[in-house]
Scaffold this motif. Structure first.
Motif, PDB file in Angstrom:
ATOM      1  N   PRO A 162      46.926  47.804  42.460  1.00  0.00           N
ATOM      2  CA  PRO A 162      47.945  48.521  41.680  1.00  0.00           C
ATOM      3  C   PRO A 162      47.691  50.023  41.564  1.00  0.00           C
ATOM      4  CG  PRO A 162      47.250  46.530  40.549  1.00  0.00           C
ATOM      5  CD  PRO A 162      46.334  46.686  41.716  1.00  0.00           C
ATOM      6  N   LYS A 163      48.777  50.766  41.540  1.00  0.00           N
ATOM      7  CA  LYS A 163      48.719  52.223  41.464  1.00  0.00           C
ATOM      8  C   LYS A 163      47.904  52.688  40.261  1.00  0.00           C
ATOM      9  CE  LYS A 163      52.201  54.866  40.091  1.00  0.00           C
ATOM     10  NZ  LYS A 163      53.610  55.291  40.128  1.00  0.00           N
ATOM     11  N   GLY A 164      47.004  53.600  40.522  1.00  0.00           N
ATOM     12  CA  GLY A 164      46.235  54.197  39.431  1.00  0.00           C
ATOM     13  C   GLY A 164      44.956  53.457  39.092  1.00  0.00           C
ATOM     14  N   THR A 165      44.746  52.276  39.695  1.00  0.00           N
ATOM     15  CA  THR A 165      43.496  51.572  39.408  1.00  0.00           C
ATOM     16  C   THR A 165      42.400  52.063  40.347  1.00  0.00           C
ATOM     17  OG1 THR A 165      44.102  49.755  40.884  1.00  0.00           O
ATOM     18  CG2 THR A 165      44.572  49.451  38.554  1.00  0.00           C
ATOM     19  N   VAL A 166      41.170  51.894  39.853  1.00  0.00           N
ATOM     20  CA  VAL A 166      40.007  52.265  40.643  1.00  0.00           C
ATOM     21  C   VAL A 166      39.274  50.968  40.984  1.00  0.00           C
ATOM     22  CG1 VAL A 166      37.774  53.438  40.508  1.00  0.00           C
ATOM     23  CG2 VAL A 166      39.814  54.568  39.632  1.00  0.00           C
ATOM     24  N   GLY A 167      39.273  50.621  42.250  1.00  0.00           N
ATOM     25  CA  GLY A 167      38.659  49.359  42.687  1.00  0.00           C
ATOM     26  C   GLY A 167      37.187  49.567  43.010  1.00  0.00           C
ATOM     27  N   ILE A 168      36.340  48.849  42.267  1.00  0.00           N
ATOM     28  CA  ILE A 168      34.892  49.056  42.369  1.00  0.00           C
ATOM     29  C   ILE A 168      34.213  47.719  42.622  1.00  0.00           C
ATOM     30  CG2 ILE A 168      32.830  49.731  41.046  1.00  0.00           C
ATOM     31  CD1 ILE A 168      34.483  51.643  39.461  1.00  0.00           C
ATOM     32  N   THR A 169      33.141  47.750  43.348  1.00  0.00           N
ATOM     33  CA  THR A 169      32.300  46.555  43.433  1.00  0.00           C
ATOM     34  C   THR A 169      30.858  46.923  43.747  1.00  0.00           C
ATOM     35  OG1 THR A 169      32.201  44.305  44.296  1.00  0.00           O
ATOM     36  CG2 THR A 169      32.607  46.019  45.911  1.00  0.00           C
ATOM     37  N   GLN A 170      29.940  46.059  43.336  1.00  0.00           N
ATOM     38  CA  GLN A 170      28.536  46.202  43.723  1.00  0.00           C
ATOM     39  C   GLN A 170      28.392  45.570  45.103  1.00  0.00           C
ATOM     40  OE1 GLN A 170      26.101  47.417  41.683  1.00  0.00           O
ATOM     41  NE2 GLN A 170      27.037  47.386  39.653  1.00  0.00           N
ATOM     42  N   GLY A 171      27.526  46.084  45.929  1.00  0.00           N
ATOM     43  CA  GLY A 171      27.282  45.460  47.229  1.00  0.00           C
ATOM     44  C   GLY A 171      28.393  45.752  48.220  1.00  0.00           C
ATOM     45  N   PRO A 172      28.625  44.830  49.176  1.00  0.00           N
ATOM     46  CA  PRO A 172      29.588  45.117  50.246  1.00  0.00           C
ATOM     47  C   PRO A 172      31.011  45.322  49.729  1.00  0.00           C
ATOM     48  CG  PRO A 172      28.224  43.234  50.823  1.00  0.00           C
ATOM     49  CD  PRO A 172      27.930  43.558  49.386  1.00  0.00           C
ATOM     50  N   GLY A 207      24.700  55.279  47.494  1.00  0.00           N
ATOM     51  CA  GLY A 207      26.020  55.806  47.175  1.00  0.00           C
ATOM     52  C   GLY A 207      26.983  54.691  46.853  1.00  0.00           C
ATOM     53  N   ALA A 208      28.217  55.076  46.607  1.00  0.00           N
ATOM     54  CA  ALA A 208      29.244  54.081  46.290  1.00  0.00           C
ATOM     55  C   ALA A 208      30.583  54.533  46.853  1.00  0.00           C
ATOM     56  CB  ALA A 208      29.341  53.878  44.778  1.00  0.00           C
ATOM     57  N   PHE A 209      31.336  53.562  47.320  1.00  0.00           N
ATOM     58  CA  PHE A 209      32.666  53.801  47.861  1.00  0.00           C
ATOM     59  C   PHE A 209      33.638  53.014  46.996  1.00  0.00           C
ATOM     60  CE2 PHE A 209      36.021  53.340  51.142  1.00  0.00           C
ATOM     61  CZ  PHE A 209      36.087  54.660  51.555  1.00  0.00           C
ATOM     62  N   PHE A 210      34.774  53.622  46.680  1.00  0.00           N
ATOM     63  CA  PHE A 210      35.744  52.886  45.853  1.00  0.00           C
ATOM     64  C   PHE A 210      37.159  53.055  46.374  1.00  0.00           C
ATOM     65  CE2 PHE A 210      37.628  56.373  43.325  1.00  0.00           C
ATOM     66  CZ  PHE A 210      36.688  57.391  43.475  1.00  0.00           C
ATOM     67  N   PHE A 211      38.033  52.165  45.923  1.00  0.00           N
ATOM     68  CA  PHE A 211      39.437  52.198  46.318  1.00  0.00           C
ATOM     69  C   PHE A 211      40.264  52.811  45.189  1.00  0.00           C
ATOM     70  CE2 PHE A 211      38.469  48.003  48.719  1.00  0.00           C
ATOM     71  CZ  PHE A 211      37.983  48.703  49.808  1.00  0.00           C
ATOM     72  N   GLU A 218      40.899  49.657  31.375  1.00  0.00           N
ATOM     73  CA  GLU A 218      42.020  48.950  32.020  1.00  0.00           C
ATOM     74  C   GLU A 218      42.321  49.465  33.430  1.00  0.00           C
ATOM     75  OE1 GLU A 218      42.149  50.992  29.477  1.00  0.00           O
ATOM     76  OE2 GLU A 218      43.789  52.416  29.742  1.00  0.00           O
ATOM     77  N   LYS A 219      41.792  50.646  33.749  1.00  0.00           N
ATOM     78  CA  LYS A 219      42.047  51.188  35.099  1.00  0.00           C
ATOM     79  C   LYS A 219      41.001  50.734  36.112  1.00  0.00           C
ATOM     80  CE  LYS A 219      45.692  53.692  34.243  1.00  0.00           C
ATOM     81  NZ  LYS A 219      46.962  53.102  34.661  1.00  0.00           N
ATOM     82  N   ILE A 220      39.961  50.053  35.620  1.00  0.00           N
ATOM     83  CA  ILE A 220      38.905  49.623  36.542  1.00  0.00           C
ATOM     84  C   ILE A 220      39.207  48.208  37.022  1.00  0.00           C
ATOM     85  CG2 ILE A 220      36.445  49.087  36.771  1.00  0.00           C
ATOM     86  CD1 ILE A 220      35.976  51.311  34.690  1.00  0.00           C
ATOM     87  N   LEU A 221      39.183  48.041  38.317  1.00  0.00           N
ATOM     88  CA  LEU A 221      39.485  46.748  38.911  1.00  0.00           C
ATOM     89  C   LEU A 221      38.269  46.302  39.714  1.00  0.00           C
ATOM     90  CD1 LEU A 221      42.147  44.975  39.252  1.00  0.00           C
ATOM     91  CD2 LEU A 221      42.234  45.959  41.539  1.00  0.00           C
ATOM     92  N   ARG A 222      37.751  45.129  39.391  1.00  0.00           N
ATOM     93  CA  ARG A 222      36.619  44.590  40.155  1.00  0.00           C
ATOM     94  C   ARG A 222      37.136  44.038  41.480  1.00  0.00           C
ATOM     95  NH1 ARG A 222      31.651  45.186  39.701  1.00  0.00           N
ATOM     96  NH2 ARG A 222      31.244  46.204  37.733  1.00  0.00           N
ATOM     97  N   ILE A 223      36.596  44.516  42.565  1.00  0.00           N
ATOM     98  CA  ILE A 223      37.010  44.024  43.876  1.00  0.00           C
ATOM     99  C   ILE A 223      36.152  42.799  44.201  1.00  0.00           C
ATOM    100  CG2 ILE A 223      37.169  44.611  46.355  1.00  0.00           C
ATOM    101  CD1 ILE A 223      39.102  46.261  44.675  1.00  0.00           C
ATOM    102  N   ASP A 224      36.746  41.608  44.100  1.00  0.00           N
ATOM    103  CA  ASP A 224      35.944  40.414  44.391  1.00  0.00           C
ATOM    104  C   ASP A 224      36.051  39.979  45.848  1.00  0.00           C
ATOM    105  OD1 ASP A 224      38.512  39.633  44.121  1.00  0.00           O
ATOM    106  OD2 ASP A 224      38.166  38.075  42.616  1.00  0.00           O
ATOM    107  N   ARG A 225      37.011  40.536  46.565  1.00  0.00           N
ATOM    108  CA  ARG A 225      37.111  40.241  48.004  1.00  0.00           C
ATOM    109  C   ARG A 225      37.023  41.549  48.764  1.00  0.00           C
ATOM    110  NH1 ARG A 225      40.388  35.420  49.263  1.00  0.00           N
ATOM    111  NH2 ARG A 225      41.334  36.602  50.935  1.00  0.00           N
ATOM    112  N   PRO A 226      35.853  41.848  49.313  1.00  0.00           N
ATOM    113  CA  PRO A 226      35.726  43.103  50.058  1.00  0.00           C
ATOM    114  C   PRO A 226      36.700  43.145  51.236  1.00  0.00           C
ATOM    115  CG  PRO A 226      33.795  41.706  50.381  1.00  0.00           C
ATOM    116  CD  PRO A 226      34.609  41.071  49.307  1.00  0.00           C
ATOM    117  N   ALA A 227      37.005  44.340  51.709  1.00  0.00           N
ATOM    118  CA  ALA A 227      37.992  44.502  52.774  1.00  0.00           C
ATOM    119  C   ALA A 227      37.353  44.245  54.140  1.00  0.00           C
ATOM    120  CB  ALA A 227      38.558  45.915  52.730  1.00  0.00           C
ATOM    121  N   LEU A 228      38.141  43.680  55.033  1.00  0.00           N
ATOM    122  CA  LEU A 228      37.644  43.392  56.388  1.00  0.00           C
ATOM    123  C   LEU A 228      37.804  44.576  57.329  1.00  0.00           C
ATOM    124  CD1 LEU A 228      38.848  39.754  56.339  1.00  0.00           C
ATOM    125  CD2 LEU A 228      36.514  40.420  56.891  1.00  0.00           C
TER     126      LEU A 228
END
Ligand code: NI
Length: 391
Positions: free
Chosen positions: A170-180, A345-349, A321-331
């Protein structure tokens, strides 16, 4: 601090949107980003930010805080794609057949916006900020050129953060995850060599197509017979070319494809098992072969400590509310992984999906666009991370 950053972001948003539109209108392909890097350098210089052109078409800016401390890098990729734009935007590409269809125009704008704000707040900064504008992400491999040119040294970078505009969340969310968060990208190229002949007399030829089809049939057994079903692995043969006539057995068959995974043990296992299958099958079918397997990008694997800093910073700045846990990393892959092989470092969506406004096209689509409302959000995420980390 969050209020100061918010006010400053608001005051520069229109200027940064105009900058984004400029880059959108003037896209350049990988390793040809001469005008793009020159413009970035000019903008940084205009704002009084020390910068240099590196690796021919990349730019590195440097901001020193009032007190010495750690060094953090913000990275933006700057290349466009060989796509005919079909957006009808007023600032659509003027470079026919080339388009910023992956949001890198937004990445440049966001990184410049963060640079401008940080340059106005150096009295609050403890440490140094490096601004890495990197060419040729789509190659992929621009990151490797930048590292080779020394962007992680002098001063040594302690942590790096990057983002990608992301139409799947969703627009405006920051997708974050630990690891891959994004997969490794490998490619394979196989040539099976047989012996050409008349289609009516196959016994006088050696058919490379027969060997190729058996190889393709056996290939997926690496996934479904040899790896744990909970491991994520994709093996996609994407081209099979052989022959050009209905009655001629060709001399060779060419097969190529891509492999994606998040567990780096596959990096050796997959090519080894592929070659064993190829060797056995081509031998059984009396063919020879040539097999090339290339690791294009490693897994983008986020460091847990840096991800925590990023999450804390964005929570304070934007709200939980703007933080979104990415449970399925992108292929998909990202050459940001090359930096992560060297330093944490860290990469986010940064989410752009907005069905009401119609921002739903995928990256690399000729109609891809994003709502510019996300630009200040990206700037806030980058800026707040820098302060959180350098505190
Ligand atoms: Ni991209």
């Amino acid at each position: 601090m969050t209020n100061i950053i918010s006010d400053k972001v608001e005051s520069i948003t229109q200027e940064i949107i105009n900058i984004r539109r400029f880059f959108h209108q003037h896209p350049e392909l990988q390793l040809q980003e001469y005008a793009t890097s020159k413009k970035i350098s000019e903008i940084l210089s205009e704002w009084g930010i020390e910068n240099t052109i590196v690796a021919e078409t990349g730019v590195v800016g440097l901001l020193k805080g009032s007190k010495p401390g750690r060094t953090v890098a913000l990275r933006a990729d700057i290349d466009a794609l060989p796509i005919y734009e079909n957006t009808n935007l007023k600032f659509a590409s003027k470079n026919e057949g080339v388009m910023h269809a992956c949001g890198h125009d937004g990445h440049i704008a966001i990184c410049l916006g963060a640079a401008k704000i940080l340059s106005e707040m150096t009295e609050h900064l403890t440490g140094t900020v490096k601004l890495i504008f990197q060419p040729a992400e789509e190659l992929p491999g621009g990151a490797a050129h930048m590292i080779k040119a020394g962007v992680l040294e002098n001063p040594n970078v302690d942590a790096i953060v990057g983002l990608h505009i992301w139409p799947d969340i969703p627009k405006g969310t920051v997708g974050i995850t630990q690891g891959p968060i994004m997969s490794a990208v490998d490619r394979f190229d196989l040539t099976i060599l047989g012996k050409g002949g008349h289609g009516a007399m196959p016994h006088k030829a050696i058919d490379p197509i027969a060997a190729g089809t058996h190889f393709l049939t056996s290939l997926q057994t690496i996934l479904n017979r040899e790896t744990d079903a909970f491991d994520r692995l994709v093996i996609s043969p994407c081209s099979f070319n052989s022959g050009n006539s209905f009655n001629v057995i060709p001399e060779k068959a060419e097969i190529s494809g891509t492999v994606r995974y998040f567990d780096s043990t596959f990096q050796n296992l997959v090519p080894r098992r592929m070659e064993e299958l190829i060797s056995g099958i081509t031998h059984a079918f009396r063919c020879d072969y040539q097999f090339d397997y290339t690791h294009l990008c490693p897994v983008v694997k986020n460091d847990s400590e840096i991800t925590n800093y990023l999450e804390q910073a964005t929570r304070k700045m934007l709200g939980q509310e703007k933080i979104l846990r990415i449970d399925r990393p992108a292929l998909g892959g990202e050459d940001f992984s090359f930096y992560l092989e060297k330093i944490p470092g860290a990469f986010f969506f940064l989410g752009t999906k907005d069905e009401i406004k119609g921002y739903t096209n995928s990256l690399h689509h000729p109609k891809f666009d994003f709502d510019e409302e996300i630009i200040p959000i990206g700037i806030k995420a980058f800026t707040s991370f820098v302060f959180e980390y350098l505190m």
